[in-house]
Scaffold this motif. Structure first.
Motif, PDB file in Angstrom:
ATOM      1  N   ASP A 207     -22.975  -4.032   1.529  1.00  0.00           N
ATOM      2  CA  ASP A 207     -21.722  -4.582   1.469  1.00  0.00           C
ATOM      3  C   ASP A 207     -21.290  -5.396   0.879  1.00  0.00           C
ATOM      4  O   ASP A 207     -20.010  -5.001  -0.020  1.00  0.00           O
ATOM      5  CB  ASP A 207     -21.682  -5.837   3.204  1.00  0.00           C
ATOM      6  CG  ASP A 207     -22.567  -5.000   3.969  1.00  0.00           C
ATOM      7  OD1 ASP A 207     -22.241  -3.113   4.345  1.00  0.00           O
ATOM      8  OD2 ASP A 207     -22.705  -5.969   5.047  1.00  0.00           O
ATOM      9  N   LYS A 208     -22.043  -5.640  -0.145  1.00  0.00           N
ATOM     10  CA  LYS A 208     -22.075  -6.685  -0.958  1.00  0.00           C
ATOM     11  C   LYS A 208     -21.123  -5.814  -2.455  1.00  0.00           C
ATOM     12  O   LYS A 208     -20.078  -5.934  -3.094  1.00  0.00           O
ATOM     13  CB  LYS A 208     -22.760  -8.194  -1.591  1.00  0.00           C
ATOM     14  CG  LYS A 208     -22.593  -8.478  -0.999  1.00  0.00           C
ATOM     15  CD  LYS A 208     -22.326 -10.491  -1.315  1.00  0.00           C
ATOM     16  CE  LYS A 208     -22.251 -11.529  -0.430  1.00  0.00           C
ATOM     17  NZ  LYS A 208     -23.269 -11.781  -0.105  1.00  0.00           N
ATOM     18  N   LYS A 209     -21.690  -4.771  -2.499  1.00  0.00           N
ATOM     19  CA  LYS A 209     -22.020  -4.259  -3.596  1.00  0.00           C
ATOM     20  C   LYS A 209     -20.861  -3.115  -3.415  1.00  0.00           C
ATOM     21  O   LYS A 209     -20.066  -3.225  -3.867  1.00  0.00           O
ATOM     22  CB  LYS A 209     -23.017  -2.957  -3.511  1.00  0.00           C
ATOM     23  CG  LYS A 209     -22.920  -2.211  -4.414  1.00  0.00           C
ATOM     24  CD  LYS A 209     -23.797  -0.926  -4.008  1.00  0.00           C
ATOM     25  CE  LYS A 209     -23.172   0.431  -2.853  1.00  0.00           C
ATOM     26  NZ  LYS A 209     -24.010   1.642  -2.510  1.00  0.00           N
ATOM     27  N   GLU A 210     -20.406  -2.862  -2.187  1.00  0.00           N
ATOM     28  CA  GLU A 210     -19.134  -2.174  -1.571  1.00  0.00           C
ATOM     29  C   GLU A 210     -17.428  -2.647  -2.995  1.00  0.00           C
ATOM     30  O   GLU A 210     -16.460  -2.217  -2.657  1.00  0.00           O
ATOM     31  CB  GLU A 210     -18.552  -1.859  -0.479  1.00  0.00           C
ATOM     32  CG  GLU A 210     -19.610  -0.543   0.050  1.00  0.00           C
ATOM     33  CD  GLU A 210     -19.788   0.625  -0.150  1.00  0.00           C
ATOM     34  OE1 GLU A 210     -18.863   1.077  -0.892  1.00  0.00           O
ATOM     35  OE2 GLU A 210     -21.185   1.675  -0.749  1.00  0.00           O
ATOM     36  N   VAL A 211     -17.850  -4.271  -1.846  1.00  0.00           N
ATOM     37  CA  VAL A 211     -16.913  -4.729  -2.321  1.00  0.00           C
ATOM     38  C   VAL A 211     -16.414  -5.411  -3.210  1.00  0.00           C
ATOM     39  O   VAL A 211     -15.326  -5.615  -4.181  1.00  0.00           O
ATOM     40  CB  VAL A 211     -16.960  -6.951  -1.361  1.00  0.00           C
ATOM     41  CG1 VAL A 211     -17.600  -7.371  -1.979  1.00  0.00           C
ATOM     42  CG2 VAL A 211     -15.964  -7.311  -0.636  1.00  0.00           C
ATOM     43  N   LEU A 212     -17.575  -5.148  -4.108  1.00  0.00           N
ATOM     44  CA  LEU A 212     -17.956  -5.558  -5.787  1.00  0.00           C
ATOM     45  C   LEU A 212     -16.640  -4.593  -6.453  1.00  0.00           C
ATOM     46  O   LEU A 212     -16.593  -4.181  -7.464  1.00  0.00           O
ATOM     47  CB  LEU A 212     -18.726  -6.588  -6.351  1.00  0.00           C
ATOM     48  CG  LEU A 212     -19.162  -7.347  -5.888  1.00  0.00           C
ATOM     49  CD1 LEU A 212     -21.382  -7.780  -6.181  1.00  0.00           C
ATOM     50  CD2 LEU A 212     -18.709  -8.118  -6.637  1.00  0.00           C
ATOM     51  N   PHE A 213     -17.529  -3.405  -5.984  1.00  0.00           N
ATOM     52  CA  PHE A 213     -16.812  -2.183  -6.743  1.00  0.00           C
ATOM     53  C   PHE A 213     -15.944  -1.974  -6.587  1.00  0.00           C
ATOM     54  O   PHE A 213     -15.033  -1.738  -7.154  1.00  0.00           O
ATOM     55  CB  PHE A 213     -17.518  -0.662  -6.150  1.00  0.00           C
ATOM     56  CG  PHE A 213     -18.809  -0.350  -7.062  1.00  0.00           C
ATOM     57  CD1 PHE A 213     -19.194  -0.712  -7.732  1.00  0.00           C
ATOM     58  CD2 PHE A 213     -19.843   0.350  -5.718  1.00  0.00           C
ATOM     59  CE1 PHE A 213     -20.215   0.251  -8.598  1.00  0.00           C
ATOM     60  CE2 PHE A 213     -21.234   1.071  -6.384  1.00  0.00           C
ATOM     61  CZ  PHE A 213     -21.188   0.372  -7.827  1.00  0.00           C
ATOM     62  N   ALA A 214     -15.416  -2.219  -5.507  1.00  0.00           N
ATOM     63  CA  ALA A 214     -13.389  -3.005  -5.082  1.00  0.00           C
ATOM     64  C   ALA A 214     -13.401  -3.361  -5.874  1.00  0.00           C
ATOM     65  O   ALA A 214     -11.802  -3.291  -7.223  1.00  0.00           O
ATOM     66  CB  ALA A 214     -13.167  -3.166  -3.740  1.00  0.00           C
ATOM     67  N   MET A 215     -13.439  -4.756  -6.021  1.00  0.00           N
ATOM     68  CA  MET A 215     -13.150  -6.351  -6.640  1.00  0.00           C
ATOM     69  C   MET A 215     -13.006  -5.767  -8.577  1.00  0.00           C
ATOM     70  O   MET A 215     -11.919  -6.266  -8.963  1.00  0.00           O
ATOM     71  CB  MET A 215     -13.888  -7.211  -6.360  1.00  0.00           C
ATOM     72  CG  MET A 215     -13.568  -8.310  -5.269  1.00  0.00           C
ATOM     73  SD  MET A 215     -14.776  -9.397  -4.925  1.00  0.00           S
ATOM     74  CE  MET A 215     -13.817 -10.039  -4.070  1.00  0.00           C
ATOM     75  N   TYR A 224      -4.545   3.441  -5.249  1.00  0.00           N
ATOM     76  CA  TYR A 224      -3.400   2.553  -4.755  1.00  0.00           C
ATOM     77  C   TYR A 224      -3.826   2.276  -3.058  1.00  0.00           C
ATOM     78  O   TYR A 224      -2.576   1.838  -2.894  1.00  0.00           O
ATOM     79  CB  TYR A 224      -2.523   3.294  -5.370  1.00  0.00           C
ATOM     80  CG  TYR A 224      -2.147   4.141  -6.518  1.00  0.00           C
ATOM     81  CD1 TYR A 224      -1.814   3.065  -7.620  1.00  0.00           C
ATOM     82  CD2 TYR A 224      -1.658   5.398  -6.361  1.00  0.00           C
ATOM     83  CE1 TYR A 224      -2.419   2.851  -9.103  1.00  0.00           C
ATOM     84  CE2 TYR A 224      -1.983   5.362  -8.313  1.00  0.00           C
ATOM     85  CZ  TYR A 224      -1.916   4.746  -9.321  1.00  0.00           C
ATOM     86  OH  TYR A 224      -1.930   5.167 -10.496  1.00  0.00           O
ATOM     87  N   ARG A 225      -4.686   1.697  -2.691  1.00  0.00           N
ATOM     88  CA  ARG A 225      -5.444   1.355  -1.749  1.00  0.00           C
ATOM     89  C   ARG A 225      -5.952  -0.099  -2.282  1.00  0.00           C
ATOM     90  O   ARG A 225      -6.915   0.120  -2.395  1.00  0.00           O
ATOM     91  CB  ARG A 225      -5.755   1.882  -0.721  1.00  0.00           C
ATOM     92  CG  ARG A 225      -4.854   3.567  -0.394  1.00  0.00           C
ATOM     93  CD  ARG A 225      -4.207   2.997   0.787  1.00  0.00           C
ATOM     94  NE  ARG A 225      -2.861   4.008   1.254  1.00  0.00           N
ATOM     95  CZ  ARG A 225      -2.076   4.041   0.712  1.00  0.00           C
ATOM     96  NH1 ARG A 225      -1.729   3.467  -0.071  1.00  0.00           N
ATOM     97  NH2 ARG A 225      -1.642   5.120   1.182  1.00  0.00           N
ATOM     98  N   HIS A 226      -5.241  -0.733  -1.928  1.00  0.00           N
ATOM     99  CA  HIS A 226      -6.331  -2.317  -2.316  1.00  0.00           C
ATOM    100  C   HIS A 226      -5.949  -3.514  -0.906  1.00  0.00           C
ATOM    101  O   HIS A 226      -5.552  -4.012  -0.072  1.00  0.00           O
ATOM    102  CB  HIS A 226      -4.761  -3.279  -3.140  1.00  0.00           C
ATOM    103  CG  HIS A 226      -4.386  -2.902  -4.292  1.00  0.00           C
ATOM    104  ND1 HIS A 226      -5.679  -2.172  -5.445  1.00  0.00           N
ATOM    105  CD2 HIS A 226      -3.881  -1.881  -4.297  1.00  0.00           C
ATOM    106  CE1 HIS A 226      -4.868  -1.227  -6.470  1.00  0.00           C
ATOM    107  NE2 HIS A 226      -4.034  -1.308  -5.660  1.00  0.00           N
TER     108      HIS A 226
END
Ligand SMILES: Cc1ncc(COP(=O)(O)O)c(C=O)c1O
Length: 379
Positions: A207-215, A224-226
């Motif tokens: 989950d951290k990986k996913e959020v960091l890829f986004a961040m 363009y979806r944030h």
């Protein structure tokens, strides 16, 4: 003589590096992309950490790690005052407060006894910090088992500041794979350095990986979806291509650094009454991001000046501990609050260290150091 001779390293890998860079130029894909994906896979396998997220610098890696842990105003985060500014800077940038714990004088890393005492005191006061950022300074890991155990008993997160320690090991595991999150730097002078700025975050947590890829891409989850707040924290493809070449040679370079560090320590033995060589405890291997000695009796600056006048470059990591930096004045710390960090700042001297250093150059370095002590101290 260079303090870190990056030109020699480039000459050694020149064909491979030039080819890798021109491939990126021909591909027309300059930010993130396949080179970055491959570097992430290779470094995940090198460290053993399940996920690796390439970012723009070590500072971005630390900042994004703390963002992923939800650090914000009202929070306190523990770290050491004897480190590069970025470690504590990112805490302040998020509106949180750095709380310092003094260092162990033999390792220069966070003193776990003092950490425990601080946590117990804060628990008694009913106000616990949210996390700990131990720094693995000079290429030697902090005592992560002890730190992780304290963190879990007090319910805190741990982010290893591994900006100097990629390639080091602790009790058989690699730096960057010892804590919930770890941040490293590829600044050119680091043991694994690129041709500009670059960094990487490591985690076991999907989950951290996913959020960091986004961040690292403005919190973007689809074009363009944030969904979360992020930054422009991307690593570019040319840096990744250079790093992939250097990573192939990195195990040899680590061995060379360790051999050179042992040489230095042997050469320094006759000066043991005046100079302390770095100590690598059992169960640790250092990557010697710096080979840093202590010079006793208040002679450091004079010794450094003499060595520099003989053409030997030296550096001081770091001349003023963070609790005495003006930017942190509002935290209310003062001289004497962290006496080990203050003493280290007055005594440390880093000697030339890189995988292409010659043994004959080491003899010259220690020769100049010996002459300096003879002249100044009349040893
Ligand atoms: C201990 C430490 N933390 C953080 C950083 C920041 O890394 P960067 O310069 O890649 O932003 C560095 C690098 O200089 C460092 O040595």
């Amino acid at each position: 003589m260079e303090f870190i001779d990056l030109k020699r390293q480039y000459q050694a890998y020149r064909d491979e590096i030039d080819r890798a860079i021109s491939q990126v130029i021909r591909s027309g894909r300059f930010v993130l992309g396949q080179e970055v994906n491959r570097l992430e896979e290779e470094l995940s396998s090198f460290t053993g950490a399940r996920h690796a997220i390439g970012v723009g610098s070590g500072t971005d890696a630390l900042l994004l790690s703390l963002m992923a842990e939800g650090v914000g105003p009202g929070h306190e985060v523990i770290t050491t005052p004897f480190t590069f500014i970025a470690t504590a800077e990112v805490i302040l940038l998020l509106g949180a407060r750095p709380v310092f714990v003094d260092i162990d004088p033999s390792s220069f890393n966070m003193d776990v006894k003092r950490l425990k005492a601080l946590l117990e005191m804060r628990q008694g006061q009913g106000k616990l910090p949210v996390g700990i950022v131990p720094v693995s300074l000079y290429g030697l890991c902090a005592d992560m088992d002890e730190i992780n155990a304290l963190a879990s008993s007090f319910g805190l997160f741990v982010v290893e500041d591994a900006c100097q320690s990629l390639g080091a090991t602790y009790k058989g595991s690699s730096s960057c794979n010892l804590t919930g999150l770890a941040a490293t730097s590829f600044f050119p002078s680091k043991p694994l350095g690129c041709f500009g700025d670059g960094g990487m975050i490591f985690t076991q947590d999907r989950d951290k990986k996913e959020v960091l890829f986004a961040m690292r891409e403005h919190g973007q989850t689809a074009r363009y979806r944030h969904e979360v707040l992020g930054i422009n924290g991307r690593i570019d493809a040319i840096q990744a291509a250079v790093l992939r070449v250097k990573l192939r040679h990195f195990p040899d370079e680590i061995r060379a650094r360790q051999r050179l560090a042992n040489n230095y320590s042997e050469l320094l033995y006759p000066l043991k009454d005046h100079v302390l060589a770095p100590v690598t405890p059992d169960g640790y291997t250092s990557v010697y991001a710096q080979y840093t000695i202590r010079i006793k009796d208040g002679l450091r600056d004079e010794v450094a000046r003499y060595m520099n006048s003989r053409g030997i470059p030296t550096a001081i990591h770091y001349p003023l501990p963070l609790h005495l930096q003006k930017v942190f004045a509002h935290l209310g710390y003062g001289p004497g609050d962290f006496s080990e960090a203050e003493k280290a700042s007055e005594q440390v001297l880093s000697l030339p260290m890189h995988a292409f250093l010659q043994e004959s150059e080491q003899v010259q370095v220690i020769g100049a150091l010996t002459d300096a002590l003879k002249k100044i101290k009349k040893i």
